[in-house]
Design a protein around this motif. Structure first.
Motif, PDB file in Angstrom:
ATOM      1  N   MET A  52      -8.915 -12.234 106.776  1.00 35.10           N
ATOM      2  CA  MET A  52      -9.103 -11.715 108.133  1.00 35.10           C
ATOM      3  C   MET A  52      -8.326 -10.434 108.434  1.00 35.10           C
ATOM      4  O   MET A  52      -7.909 -10.206 109.553  1.00 35.10           O
ATOM      5  CB  MET A  52      -8.838 -12.818 109.169  1.00 35.10           C
ATOM      6  CG  MET A  52      -9.895 -13.909 109.069  1.00 35.10           C
ATOM      7  SD  MET A  52      -9.650 -15.314 110.155  1.00 35.10           S
ATOM      8  CE  MET A  52      -9.874 -14.618 111.777  1.00 35.10           C
ATOM      9  N   ARG A  55     -12.185  -8.803 110.823  1.00 33.15           N
ATOM     10  CA  ARG A  55     -12.821 -10.020 111.353  1.00 33.15           C
ATOM     11  C   ARG A  55     -13.714  -9.597 112.507  1.00 33.15           C
ATOM     12  O   ARG A  55     -13.731  -8.441 112.912  1.00 33.15           O
ATOM     13  CB  ARG A  55     -11.797 -11.107 111.725  1.00 33.15           C
ATOM     14  CG  ARG A  55     -10.456 -10.706 112.206  1.00 33.15           C
ATOM     15  CD  ARG A  55     -10.445 -10.013 113.530  1.00 33.15           C
ATOM     16  NE  ARG A  55     -11.223 -10.724 114.532  1.00 33.15           N
ATOM     17  CZ  ARG A  55     -11.721 -10.178 115.615  1.00 33.15           C
ATOM     18  NH1 ARG A  55     -11.539  -8.894 115.861  1.00 33.15           N
ATOM     19  NH2 ARG A  55     -12.417 -10.872 116.484  1.00 33.15           N
ATOM     20  N   GLY A  56     -14.467 -10.575 113.034  1.00 36.84           N
ATOM     21  CA  GLY A  56     -15.483 -10.232 114.030  1.00 36.84           C
ATOM     22  C   GLY A  56     -16.813 -10.109 113.305  1.00 36.84           C
ATOM     23  O   GLY A  56     -16.900  -9.439 112.264  1.00 36.84           O
ATOM     24  N   ALA A  57     -17.839 -10.771 113.854  1.00 34.23           N
ATOM     25  CA  ALA A  57     -19.101 -10.920 113.121  1.00 34.23           C
ATOM     26  C   ALA A  57     -19.705  -9.593 112.638  1.00 34.23           C
ATOM     27  O   ALA A  57     -19.968  -9.428 111.439  1.00 34.23           O
ATOM     28  CB  ALA A  57     -20.083 -11.715 113.978  1.00 34.23           C
ATOM     29  N   ARG A  89     -16.809 -15.783 104.133  1.00 29.17           N
ATOM     30  CA  ARG A  89     -16.697 -16.566 105.383  1.00 29.17           C
ATOM     31  C   ARG A  89     -18.078 -17.154 105.692  1.00 29.17           C
ATOM     32  O   ARG A  89     -19.088 -16.469 105.509  1.00 29.17           O
ATOM     33  CB  ARG A  89     -16.209 -15.706 106.555  1.00 29.17           C
ATOM     34  CG  ARG A  89     -14.726 -15.328 106.450  1.00 29.17           C
ATOM     35  CD  ARG A  89     -14.189 -14.741 107.746  1.00 29.17           C
ATOM     36  NE  ARG A  89     -13.893 -15.770 108.739  1.00 29.17           N
ATOM     37  CZ  ARG A  89     -13.518 -15.480 109.980  1.00 29.17           C
ATOM     38  NH1 ARG A  89     -13.409 -14.232 110.391  1.00 29.17           N
ATOM     39  NH2 ARG A  89     -13.245 -16.452 110.830  1.00 29.17           N
ATOM     40  N   THR A 151     -13.902  -9.143 120.815  1.00 27.63           N
ATOM     41  CA  THR A 151     -15.292  -8.760 120.570  1.00 27.63           C
ATOM     42  C   THR A 151     -15.438  -7.259 120.772  1.00 27.63           C
ATOM     43  O   THR A 151     -16.503  -6.770 121.122  1.00 27.63           O
ATOM     44  CB  THR A 151     -16.205  -9.483 121.564  1.00 27.63           C
ATOM     45  OG1 THR A 151     -15.766  -9.119 122.900  1.00 27.63           O
ATOM     46  CG2 THR A 151     -16.131 -10.991 121.430  1.00 27.63           C
ATOM     47  N   THR A 161     -19.132  -5.882 121.714  1.00 24.39           N
ATOM     48  CA  THR A 161     -20.262  -6.589 122.334  1.00 24.39           C
ATOM     49  C   THR A 161     -19.839  -7.078 123.727  1.00 24.39           C
ATOM     50  O   THR A 161     -20.079  -6.394 124.716  1.00 24.39           O
ATOM     51  CB  THR A 161     -20.728  -7.737 121.426  1.00 24.39           C
ATOM     52  OG1 THR A 161     -19.622  -8.618 121.168  1.00 24.39           O
ATOM     53  CG2 THR A 161     -21.282  -7.217 120.116  1.00 24.39           C
ATOM     54  N   GLN A 188      -6.489 -13.809 118.634  1.00 22.13           N
ATOM     55  CA  GLN A 188      -7.236 -12.539 118.650  1.00 22.13           C
ATOM     56  C   GLN A 188      -7.261 -11.929 120.047  1.00 22.13           C
ATOM     57  O   GLN A 188      -7.301 -10.717 120.204  1.00 22.13           O
ATOM     58  CB  GLN A 188      -8.677 -12.756 118.164  1.00 22.13           C
ATOM     59  CG  GLN A 188      -8.817 -13.089 116.695  1.00 22.13           C
ATOM     60  CD  GLN A 188      -8.860 -14.575 116.434  1.00 22.13           C
ATOM     61  OE1 GLN A 188      -8.235 -15.361 117.145  1.00 22.13           O
ATOM     62  NE2 GLN A 188      -9.592 -14.980 115.414  1.00 22.13           N
ATOM     63  N   ALA A 228     -20.637 -13.626 119.892  1.00 20.81           N
ATOM     64  CA  ALA A 228     -21.317 -14.666 119.119  1.00 20.81           C
ATOM     65  C   ALA A 228     -21.179 -14.387 117.631  1.00 20.81           C
ATOM     66  O   ALA A 228     -21.072 -13.232 117.205  1.00 20.81           O
ATOM     67  CB  ALA A 228     -22.790 -14.723 119.492  1.00 20.81           C
ATOM     68  N   ASP A 229     -21.177 -15.467 116.874  1.00 22.05           N
ATOM     69  CA  ASP A 229     -21.182 -15.364 115.407  1.00 22.05           C
ATOM     70  C   ASP A 229     -22.531 -15.757 114.815  1.00 22.05           C
ATOM     71  O   ASP A 229     -22.880 -15.354 113.709  1.00 22.05           O
ATOM     72  CB  ASP A 229     -20.074 -16.222 114.808  1.00 22.05           C
ATOM     73  CG  ASP A 229     -18.724 -15.587 115.080  1.00 22.05           C
ATOM     74  OD1 ASP A 229     -18.188 -15.785 116.188  1.00 22.05           O
ATOM     75  OD2 ASP A 229     -18.236 -14.836 114.214  1.00 22.05           O
ATOM     76  N   ASN A 239     -19.498 -19.430 118.402  1.00 24.26           N
ATOM     77  CA  ASN A 239     -18.510 -18.372 118.653  1.00 24.26           C
ATOM     78  C   ASN A 239     -17.130 -18.996 118.482  1.00 24.26           C
ATOM     79  O   ASN A 239     -16.999 -20.200 118.199  1.00 24.26           O
ATOM     80  CB  ASN A 239     -18.706 -17.766 120.044  1.00 24.26           C
ATOM     81  CG  ASN A 239     -17.876 -16.504 120.230  1.00 24.26           C
ATOM     82  OD1 ASN A 239     -17.941 -15.591 119.392  1.00 24.26           O
ATOM     83  ND2 ASN A 239     -17.095 -16.418 121.289  1.00 24.26           N
ATOM     84  N   LYS A 240     -16.114 -18.196 118.670  1.00 22.53           N
ATOM     85  CA  LYS A 240     -14.740 -18.630 118.463  1.00 22.53           C
ATOM     86  C   LYS A 240     -14.445 -19.953 119.161  1.00 22.53           C
ATOM     87  O   LYS A 240     -14.886 -20.175 120.286  1.00 22.53           O
ATOM     88  CB  LYS A 240     -13.815 -17.518 118.989  1.00 22.53           C
ATOM     89  CG  LYS A 240     -12.341 -17.745 118.841  1.00 22.53           C
ATOM     90  CD  LYS A 240     -11.908 -18.152 117.436  1.00 22.53           C
ATOM     91  CE  LYS A 240     -12.374 -17.224 116.334  1.00 22.53           C
ATOM     92  NZ  LYS A 240     -12.256 -17.819 114.981  1.00 22.53           N
TER      93      LYS A 240
END
Ligand code: MRU
Length: 340
Positions: A52, A55-57, A89, A151, A161, A188, A228-229, A239-240
């Motif tokens: 990480m 990170r973040g989609a 991941r 995000t 986002t 985060q 969202a992931d 999501n987280k």
């Protein structure tokens, strides 16, 4: 580690491609330090995603695309590089979306793969500006907006986002204030979202995750916006961890709950959220803070990184193509996110 020449202190970017090297801003040490990790081998990118540093989609999708450019440059076994990056991941579908997109190129020469990685990054930035514009229309003057995780620019090619909506609403002069959830265990929200909001002078307060309910009850929250992931066809959204709790709370208090995400976050192969793989991370993320034990030795913990919010709790999903309201049937209606 020296910063890439094109890094700018006023513009947050998680990744910079420069001189045939991928520079990854190490998000594990923000806000204490801004350190860039130069990467010349795709395996370093795999480790950076796993641990990480990025990170973040959307950002991990872009990192994987540049990782494949490094694999092409170095003449690595391309199928193996794809497999290794895909194993980094499990939850954010953007990772697989980006790898898939590159796998389906006509050739895997360095020039072709690098051009596609740059395109994926540039498109993501444009999509985020568009998400920001659509989302800002939903925000009323003076609103208190609650968000979770990070995000923002750090989680994407830039702008963000859910945080992109907040950024745009702020620059549109809406006079908003943000409640930024800490986002245990990795913080985060506290470390990264606070860092971005402070850089831009957006009014906010960081709160611990358990404070959201009482703030809502006190009338101090007007809406929730999360990222969202992975989004299934019926709108169920991973999501987280903690996002689902916020959706239940928003529902109970009659507040709008929005998800903001680009097309690369939709998984049209999934009818609902039950098939979304939820990453379980190491127990030390919970039992230690900054390497210091905060739990009794051997304390058993459960550490899922994500949860799934049912589509029916989501007031609207803000995409670069517009805002969609439930009941969601993505892929069947006018909205068909492209998965090549
Ligand atoms: O574990 P992380 O930090 O990668 O989780 C990030 C999130 O859950 C974000 O909300 C999501 O990826 C959207 S980022 C635009």
């Amino acid at each position: 580690m020296s910063a890439p020449k094109s890094a700018r202190p006023d513009l947050v970017r998680p990744l910079i491609w420069e001189d045939d090297t991928l520079y990854m801003l190490d998000q594990r040490v923000i806000p204490a330090r801004e350190e860039w990790l130069p990467m010349n081998d795709y395996r370093q990118v795999v480790e950076g995603i796993k641990d990480m540093a990025v990170r973040g989609a959307p950002a991990i999708g872009i990192a994987a695309a540049y990782g494949l450019a490094l694999a092409a440059k170095n003449g690595d076994d391309f199928a193996q590089a794809c497999a290794d990056l895909a194993a980094s991941r499990p939850t954010a579908v953007n990772l697989f979306w980006a790898i898939h997109r590159i796998q389906h190129l006509a050739d895997h020469s360095f020039a072709t793969v690098l051009a596609e990685a740059k395109k994926i990054e540039a498109e993501d930035l444009e999509m985020n500006y568009s998400i920001g514009r659509f989302g800002s229309l939903l925000i009323k003057n003076g609103w208190n907006v609650l968000t979770v995780c990070n995000t923002g620019s750090l989680a994407t090619a830039g702008h963000g986002t859910a945080l992109g909506v907040i950024r745009t609403a702020h620059s549109d002069g809406k006079g908003i204030h943000v409640w930024s959830c800490e986002t245990r265990p990795r913080q985060q929200g506290l470390r990264l979202t606070a860092y971005e909001l402070m850089k831009e002078g957006i009014p906010f307060h960081s709160i611990t995750d358990g404070m959201a309910a009482s703030l809502m009850r006190a009338g101090k929250v007007d809406c929730v916006i999360a990222g969202a992931d992975r989004i299934a066809r019926n709108g169920d959204t991973a999501n987280k961890i903690g996002t689902y709790s916020l959706a239940v709370l928003a529902h109970h208090h009659g507040l709008p709950f929005y998800i903001a995400a680009p097309v690369s976050t939709f998984d049209l192969e999934l009818a609902d959220g039950s098939g979304i793989p939820i990453e379980e991370r190491h127990s030390s993320e919970i039992t230690q803070i900054e390497g210091v034990a905060v739990a009794p030795e051997g304390c058993p913990v459960f550490n899922p990184g994500f949860d799934v919010t049912p589509g029916e709790l989501i007031t609207g999903i803000i995409t670069e193509q517009g805002v969609f309201e439930g009941p969601y049937r993505f892929g069947e209606s006018d909205f068909s996110p492209v998965h090549s």
